[in-house]
Design a protein around this motif. Structure first.
Motif, PDB file in Angstrom:
ATOM      1  N   MET A  60      -5.088  13.317  16.316  1.00 41.40           N
ATOM      2  CA  MET A  60      -6.142  13.438  15.336  1.00 41.40           C
ATOM      3  C   MET A  60      -5.792  12.697  14.041  1.00 41.40           C
ATOM      4  O   MET A  60      -6.563  11.899  13.573  1.00 41.40           O
ATOM      5  CB  MET A  60      -6.364  14.911  14.977  1.00 41.40           C
ATOM      6  N   ILE A  61      -4.635  13.008  13.489  1.00 43.43           N
ATOM      7  CA  ILE A  61      -4.230  12.369  12.242  1.00 43.43           C
ATOM      8  C   ILE A  61      -3.975  10.885  12.477  1.00 43.43           C
ATOM      9  O   ILE A  61      -4.318  10.058  11.641  1.00 43.43           O
ATOM     10  CB  ILE A  61      -2.952  13.052  11.685  1.00 43.43           C
ATOM     11  N   LEU A  62      -3.382  10.556  13.628  1.00 46.72           N
ATOM     12  CA  LEU A  62      -3.122   9.150  13.920  1.00 46.72           C
ATOM     13  C   LEU A  62      -4.421   8.371  14.108  1.00 46.72           C
ATOM     14  O   LEU A  62      -4.504   7.197  13.744  1.00 46.72           O
ATOM     15  CB  LEU A  62      -2.234   9.011  15.150  1.00 46.72           C
ATOM     16  N   ASP A  63      -5.431   9.024  14.694  1.00 44.47           N
ATOM     17  CA  ASP A  63      -6.739   8.368  14.817  1.00 44.47           C
ATOM     18  C   ASP A  63      -7.272   7.976  13.442  1.00 44.47           C
ATOM     19  O   ASP A  63      -7.750   6.859  13.246  1.00 44.47           O
ATOM     20  CB  ASP A  63      -7.755   9.292  15.492  1.00 44.47           C
ATOM     21  N   ALA A  64      -7.203   8.903  12.506  1.00 46.89           N
ATOM     22  CA  ALA A  64      -7.699   8.636  11.157  1.00 46.89           C
ATOM     23  C   ALA A  64      -6.882   7.540  10.483  1.00 46.89           C
ATOM     24  O   ALA A  64      -7.445   6.663   9.818  1.00 46.89           O
ATOM     25  CB  ALA A  64      -7.654   9.922  10.328  1.00 46.89           C
ATOM     26  N   PHE A  82      -5.138   5.048  11.954  1.00 50.50           N
ATOM     27  CA  PHE A  82      -5.450   3.748  12.548  1.00 50.50           C
ATOM     28  C   PHE A  82      -6.851   3.283  12.154  1.00 50.50           C
ATOM     29  O   PHE A  82      -7.079   2.093  11.932  1.00 50.50           O
ATOM     30  CB  PHE A  82      -5.302   3.788  14.075  1.00 50.50           C
ATOM     31  N   PHE A  83      -7.788   4.217  12.067  1.00 46.02           N
ATOM     32  CA  PHE A  83      -9.141   3.856  11.638  1.00 46.02           C
ATOM     33  C   PHE A  83      -9.134   3.317  10.207  1.00 46.02           C
ATOM     34  O   PHE A  83      -9.778   2.293   9.920  1.00 46.02           O
ATOM     35  CB  PHE A  83     -10.083   5.061  11.740  1.00 46.02           C
ATOM     36  N   LEU A  84      -8.417   3.974   9.309  1.00 43.15           N
ATOM     37  CA  LEU A  84      -8.367   3.535   7.916  1.00 43.15           C
ATOM     38  C   LEU A  84      -7.693   2.171   7.776  1.00 43.15           C
ATOM     39  O   LEU A  84      -8.155   1.321   7.004  1.00 43.15           O
ATOM     40  CB  LEU A  84      -7.644   4.567   7.054  1.00 43.15           C
ATOM     41  N   VAL A  85      -6.628   1.944   8.526  1.00 42.86           N
ATOM     42  CA  VAL A  85      -5.950   0.652   8.463  1.00 42.86           C
ATOM     43  C   VAL A  85      -6.871  -0.451   8.973  1.00 42.86           C
ATOM     44  O   VAL A  85      -7.010  -1.511   8.349  1.00 42.86           O
ATOM     45  CB  VAL A  85      -4.625   0.689   9.255  1.00 42.86           C
ATOM     46  N   MET A  86      -7.529  -0.219  10.105  1.00 38.14           N
ATOM     47  CA  MET A  86      -8.421  -1.230  10.674  1.00 38.14           C
ATOM     48  C   MET A  86      -9.633  -1.464   9.764  1.00 38.14           C
ATOM     49  O   MET A  86     -10.070  -2.602   9.584  1.00 38.14           O
ATOM     50  CB  MET A  86      -8.876  -0.825  12.076  1.00 38.14           C
ATOM     51  N   ALA A  87     -10.176  -0.392   9.186  1.00 37.03           N
ATOM     52  CA  ALA A  87     -11.318  -0.545   8.286  1.00 37.03           C
ATOM     53  C   ALA A  87     -10.917  -1.315   7.032  1.00 37.03           C
ATOM     54  O   ALA A  87     -11.674  -2.171   6.551  1.00 37.03           O
ATOM     55  CB  ALA A  87     -11.881   0.825   7.914  1.00 37.03           C
ATOM     56  N   GLY A  88      -9.735  -1.041   6.490  1.00 39.84           N
ATOM     57  CA  GLY A  88      -9.268  -1.773   5.321  1.00 39.84           C
ATOM     58  C   GLY A  88      -9.062  -3.251   5.606  1.00 39.84           C
ATOM     59  O   GLY A  88      -9.452  -4.114   4.811  1.00 39.84           O
ATOM     60  N   LEU A  89      -8.473  -3.552   6.757  1.00 42.14           N
ATOM     61  CA  LEU A  89      -8.290  -4.955   7.138  1.00 42.14           C
ATOM     62  C   LEU A  89      -9.632  -5.648   7.347  1.00 42.14           C
ATOM     63  O   LEU A  89      -9.816  -6.807   6.950  1.00 42.14           O
ATOM     64  CB  LEU A  89      -7.436  -5.051   8.403  1.00 42.14           C
ATOM     65  N   ASN A  90     -10.564  -4.944   7.954  1.00 46.15           N
ATOM     66  CA  ASN A  90     -11.893  -5.510   8.191  1.00 46.15           C
ATOM     67  C   ASN A  90     -12.628  -5.767   6.872  1.00 46.15           C
ATOM     68  O   ASN A  90     -13.259  -6.819   6.698  1.00 46.15           O
ATOM     69  CB  ASN A  90     -12.703  -4.585   9.094  1.00 46.15           C
ATOM     70  N   LEU A 106      -1.985  -6.582  15.898  1.00 38.80           N
ATOM     71  CA  LEU A 106      -0.742  -5.820  15.886  1.00 38.80           C
ATOM     72  C   LEU A 106      -1.010  -4.324  15.777  1.00 38.80           C
ATOM     73  O   LEU A 106      -0.400  -3.522  16.495  1.00 38.80           O
ATOM     74  CB  LEU A 106       0.145  -6.286  14.730  1.00 38.80           C
ATOM     75  N   VAL A 107      -1.932  -3.945  14.922  1.00 40.54           N
ATOM     76  CA  VAL A 107      -2.270  -2.524  14.773  1.00 40.54           C
ATOM     77  C   VAL A 107      -2.866  -1.980  16.072  1.00 40.54           C
ATOM     78  O   VAL A 107      -2.515  -0.879  16.516  1.00 40.54           O
ATOM     79  CB  VAL A 107      -3.244  -2.311  13.588  1.00 40.54           C
ATOM     80  N   ALA A 108      -3.742  -2.755  16.709  1.00 37.17           N
ATOM     81  CA  ALA A 108      -4.325  -2.322  17.982  1.00 37.17           C
ATOM     82  C   ALA A 108      -3.256  -2.217  19.067  1.00 37.17           C
ATOM     83  O   ALA A 108      -3.286  -1.290  19.890  1.00 37.17           O
ATOM     84  CB  ALA A 108      -5.421  -3.284  18.409  1.00 37.17           C
TER      85      ALA A 108
END
Length: 103
Positions: A1-5, A7-15, A88-90
Motif C-alpha cells: 500500500m505505502i509502496l504503491d503510493a 511509486f505513484f508519486l515518483v512517477m507522477a512527479g517525473l511525468n 528505472l522506477v518501473a
C-alpha cells in the motif's frame, strides 16, 4: 500500500517535470520567434514560472554540451534522462513485485 503510493508519486512527479520541460521549450521557441510577447504580464509570468522550474535541471546539461550555435539540445537530453528514470522506477517496482517484497 505505502509502496504503491510512493511509486505513484515518483512517477507522477517525473511525468509532470517531463511536461514542464516540453512547455518551457515551446514557450522559449514562441517567444524567440516573436509569436508571444513577453511584455504581456500573463505571458511573462507563465514563461518565468516554467523557466524557474526547469532551469535547475537544464543548466548543468547545457554547460556540458558543446556549443551548437543557436540550437539548444539540453531539453532533449533532460527528457531522455527523465524517460530513463521512469523506466528505472518501473523496473524497480517490477523486481519488488516478483521478489515478493511488494504485495
Amino acid at each position: 500500500m505505502i509502496l504503491d503510493a510512493l511509486f505513484f508519486l515518483v512517477m507522477a512527479g517525473l511525468n509532470l517535470f517531463f511536461w514542464a520541460i516540453i512547455i518551457a521549450a515551446v514557450l522559449s521557441l514562441l517567444t524567440g520567434f516573436g509569436i508571444l510577447d513577453t511584455r504581456n504580464r500573463v505571458v511573462w509570468t507563465i514563461g518565468d514560472f516554467f523557466y524557474r522550474v526547469t532551469e535547475p535541471a537544464l543548466r548543468p546539461v547545457r554547460d556540458r554540451l558543446p556549443n551548437l550555435g543557436g540550437i539548444d539540445l539540453s531539453p532533449l537530453v533532460v527528457l531522455l534522462l527523465i524517460q530513463a528514470a521512469m523506466l528505472l522506477v518501473a523496473a524497480i517496482q517490477g523486481y519488488l513485485i516478483r521478489g515478493g517484497v511488494y504485495f
